[in-house]
Design a protein around this motif. Structure first.
Motif, PDB file in Angstrom:
ATOM      1  N   THR A   1      -1.250  -0.923  -4.208  1.00 45.54           N
ATOM      2  CA  THR A   1      -2.508  -0.099  -4.025  1.00 45.54           C
ATOM      3  C   THR A   1      -1.986   1.270  -3.788  1.00 45.54           C
ATOM      4  OG1 THR A   1      -4.104  -1.971  -3.367  1.00 45.54           O
ATOM      5  CG2 THR A   1      -4.670   0.413  -2.692  1.00 45.54           C
TER       6      THR A   1
ATOM      7  N   LEU B   1       0.841  -1.304   0.005  1.00 46.22           N
ATOM      8  CA  LEU B   1      -0.022  -0.005  -0.100  1.00 46.22           C
ATOM      9  C   LEU B   1       0.678   1.111  -0.067  1.00 46.22           C
ATOM     10  CD1 LEU B   1      -2.601   1.545   0.270  1.00 46.22           C
ATOM     11  CD2 LEU B   1      -2.502   1.145   2.808  1.00 46.22           C
TER      12      LEU B   1
ATOM     13  N   GLU C   1      -9.491   6.910   6.606  1.00 45.27           N
ATOM     14  CA  GLU C   1     -10.786   6.307   6.489  1.00 45.27           C
ATOM     15  C   GLU C   1     -10.532   4.825   5.856  1.00 45.27           C
ATOM     16  OE1 GLU C   1     -13.760   8.955   5.074  1.00 45.27           O
ATOM     17  OE2 GLU C   1     -13.356  10.293   6.628  1.00 45.27           O
ATOM     18  N   PHE C   2      -9.416   4.702   5.177  1.00 41.63           N
ATOM     19  CA  PHE C   2      -9.038   3.386   4.568  1.00 41.63           C
ATOM     20  C   PHE C   2      -8.999   2.251   5.288  1.00 41.63           C
ATOM     21  CE2 PHE C   2      -6.234   0.485   2.251  1.00 41.63           C
ATOM     22  CZ  PHE C   2      -6.808   0.384   1.163  1.00 41.63           C
ATOM     23  N   SER C   3      -9.903   1.216   5.132  1.00 38.06           N
ATOM     24  CA  SER C   3      -9.613   0.283   6.379  1.00 38.06           C
ATOM     25  C   SER C   3      -9.284  -1.161   6.013  1.00 38.06           C
ATOM     26  CB  SER C   3     -11.222   0.037   6.842  1.00 38.06           C
ATOM     27  OG  SER C   3     -12.075  -0.259   6.045  1.00 38.06           O
ATOM     28  N   GLU C   4      -9.293  -1.257   4.579  1.00 39.57           N
ATOM     29  CA  GLU C   4      -8.734  -2.554   3.969  1.00 39.57           C
ATOM     30  C   GLU C   4      -7.206  -3.025   4.605  1.00 39.57           C
ATOM     31  OE1 GLU C   4      -6.838  -4.294  -0.185  1.00 39.57           O
ATOM     32  OE2 GLU C   4      -8.514  -2.899  -0.317  1.00 39.57           O
TER      33      GLU C   4
ATOM     34  N   VAL D   1      -7.018   4.283  -5.723  1.00 40.96           N
ATOM     35  CA  VAL D   1      -7.982   4.692  -4.807  1.00 40.96           C
ATOM     36  C   VAL D   1      -8.113   6.099  -4.404  1.00 40.96           C
ATOM     37  CG1 VAL D   1      -9.191   3.991  -2.658  1.00 40.96           C
ATOM     38  CG2 VAL D   1      -8.090   2.457  -3.957  1.00 40.96           C
TER      39      VAL D   1
ATOM     40  N   LEU E   1      -3.094   5.146  -2.853  1.00 43.12           N
ATOM     41  CA  LEU E   1      -4.221   5.801  -2.189  1.00 43.12           C
ATOM     42  C   LEU E   1      -4.100   7.154  -2.013  1.00 43.12           C
ATOM     43  CD1 LEU E   1      -6.697   4.776   0.410  1.00 43.12           C
ATOM     44  CD2 LEU E   1      -5.291   6.660   0.779  1.00 43.12           C
TER      45      LEU E   1
ATOM     46  N   LEU F   1       0.426   4.740   0.844  1.00 48.71           N
ATOM     47  CA  LEU F   1      -0.827   5.221   1.637  1.00 48.71           C
ATOM     48  C   LEU F   1      -1.082   6.791   1.110  1.00 48.71           C
ATOM     49  CD1 LEU F   1      -2.765   4.456   3.553  1.00 48.71           C
ATOM     50  CD2 LEU F   1      -1.410   4.994   5.400  1.00 48.71           C
TER      51      LEU F   1
ATOM     52  N   GLN G   1      -9.436   8.413  -1.561  1.00 45.83           N
ATOM     53  CA  GLN G   1     -10.074   8.191  -0.195  1.00 45.83           C
ATOM     54  C   GLN G   1      -9.067   8.863   0.607  1.00 45.83           C
ATOM     55  OE1 GLN G   1     -11.145   4.022   0.694  1.00 45.83           O
ATOM     56  NE2 GLN G   1     -12.169   4.644   2.711  1.00 45.83           N
ATOM     57  N   ASP G   2      -9.900   9.246   1.932  1.00 45.81           N
ATOM     58  CA  ASP G   2      -9.071   9.785   2.996  1.00 45.81           C
ATOM     59  C   ASP G   2      -8.148   8.583   3.687  1.00 45.81           C
ATOM     60  OD1 ASP G   2      -8.001  10.426   5.570  1.00 45.81           O
ATOM     61  OD2 ASP G   2      -9.633  11.867   5.843  1.00 45.81           O
ATOM     62  N   ALA G   3      -6.898   8.730   3.701  1.00 44.51           N
ATOM     63  CA  ALA G   3      -6.105   7.723   4.240  1.00 44.51           C
ATOM     64  C   ALA G   3      -6.535   7.402   5.666  1.00 44.51           C
ATOM     65  CB  ALA G   3      -4.692   7.856   4.420  1.00 44.51           C
TER      66      ALA G   3
END
Length: 430
Positions: free
Chosen positions: A265, A244, A297-300, A291, A267, A246, A293-295
């Protein structure tokens, strides 16, 4: 007699450069925030946009030198628009190699049409003529410009006066262009006329237009400061690993990870910045899942490795972005420090058991590096700093720090052209 096209373009570029200077020094805006069509450069042709950007950047880099030369010729500090005209002219005459008469004539014409400067056109003409008499010799005799007081005081406390002066000399010298190669192909050094650095990056002293260089269209490389390329080397991604990135934009580290064969991934919070990541991936023919998204809030979870290039003050990039210390005053820094702490804590929850996190910032402030890692190790029992990961080819062991990170500074590799300031640490969970 009608003006030639070159005269008109020269005035347009200088006028845009002055608007950029006003934006940084009066409105505390970064140059990067003013590059759109609605900004000071408007719809200038690409060569003139580049010229305006360069003139503004280099005038800001040498602002203190310009002010020292101008001081004896000014009875009082002029209004900012007038002062910036004088600063730009001083830089062009003394450091840029421009013909003094052309610079003076263009700037006087600009002054005559300016609401805040028209009554000072005569003074501008007289002062710049005196500057031309002093010439490059007077400029060269001046010491490198100092960092603004709000930043320098903290830097001296952290590093000592001698180290800060060495950094200031590196800032004054500017930055060459560094490239990361998609594949280790030695022939690119010869094709591009560059030099391979100890860590593997390719450095070009005179790059010109980047998109016109060999290998750009086919995606053989991307622009990335040598220091910025080291966090991925510390992470050491392996083919097939789930990784990731991030805070991915603009994508240099994402491309490094993808080129190593990792399942990446990428982000980022900003759609527009992520668009740049996608463009860079497409040009280099590399792939990553993108992706927006707010880091926080990313939950994967379940990542083998995470690269966290956290939002920071960017104080390590001043040699490339001399506008930064003039557009900032440090007031928003504590909020960034708090965000970095939260990002570290959240990133650790996304790792697979035994996974690793590389935390890095393009900052010179220990609050965004050494202290962040020291505090993270205290907050998370079982977390350790993996100093073995720092054994990257070309990395001087003297750059290591007591808590187990790497501290990079602009004055390192001074004989090679320096590097960005960076902090890098590899954290592993038990």
């Amino acid at each position: 007699m009608a003006k030639s096209a070159s005269d008109t373009q020269g005035i347009a570029a200088r006028r845009a450069a002055l608007r950029l200077l006003d934006g940084v020094l009066d409105e505390q805006r970064l140059l990067s925030e003013m590059g759109g069509e609605a900004g000071p450069m408007g719809r200038l042709p690409a060569p003139e946009r580049a010229r305006a950007q360069r003139l503004a950047t280099e005038t800001l880099r040498h602002l203190e030198r310009a002010d020292k030369l101008l001081g004896p010729h000014l009875r009082k500090r002029p209004a900012l628009p007038v002062h910036n005209i004088l600063r730009l002219g001083t830089y062009e005459i003394c450091a840029d190699g421009a013909a003094p008469h052309g610079v003076i004539n263009a700037l006087v014409e600009i002054a005559r049409k300016g609401r805040h400067s028209q009554h000072q056109a005569g003074m501008i003409n007289a002062v710049l003529r005196r500057i031309a008499e002093a010439g490059p010799e007077a400029w060269a005799a001046l010491p490198p410009p100092k960092m603004p007081k709000w930043l320098r005081k903290q830097m001296v406390a952290d590093y000592g006066k001698q180290a800060v002066e060495a950094m200031e000399a590196a800032h004054a010298n500017g930055a060459p262009l560094d490239l990361s190669l998609k594949a280790d192909a030695p022939e690119w050094a010869e094709r591009l006329g560059g030099t391979r650095l100890p860590t593997g990056s390719l450095r070009l002293a005179e790059a010109g237009q980047v998109s016109a260089l060999p290998g750009y269209a086919e995606g053989a490389w991307w622009v990335q400061d040598a220091a910025a390329a080291l966090p991925v080397k510390v992470l050491a991604p392996q083919a097939g690993e789930k990784v990731l990135d991030l805070c991915a934009a603009p994508g240099g580290k994402t491309m490094q990870l993808a080129a190593a064969g990792a399942e990446v991934t990428a982000l980022d919070l900003s759609e527009s910045r992520m668009a740049r990541v996608r463009e860079n991936l497409a040009r280099t023919r590399l792939s990553a899942r993108c992706v927006v998204q707010d880091a926080l809030e990313f939950s994967e979870g379940g990542f083998d490795a995470i690269l966290l290039d956290a939002p920071c003050t960017a104080t390590g990039t001043i040699r490339r972005h001399p506008d930064l210390p003039h557009a900032k005053d440090g007031g928003d820094f504590p909020a960034l420090f708090a965000l970095q702490e939260r990002l570290i804590d959240h990133a650790l929850t996304l790792l697979a058991p035994g996974g690793r996190l590389v935390f890095c910032t393009c900052s010179l402030l220990p609050d965004e590096g050494e202290i962040q890692v020291e505090d993270a190790l205290k907050r998370h029992p079982g977390l350790r700093s993996d100093s073995a990961a720092l054994a990257v080819p070309g990395v001087d062991p003297a750059w290591r720090t007591p808590e187990g990170g790497l501290r990079l500074r602009p004055d390192y590799w001074a004989d090679l052209g320096g590097m960005d300031g960076f902090y890098i640490a590899c954290l592993r969970q038990a």
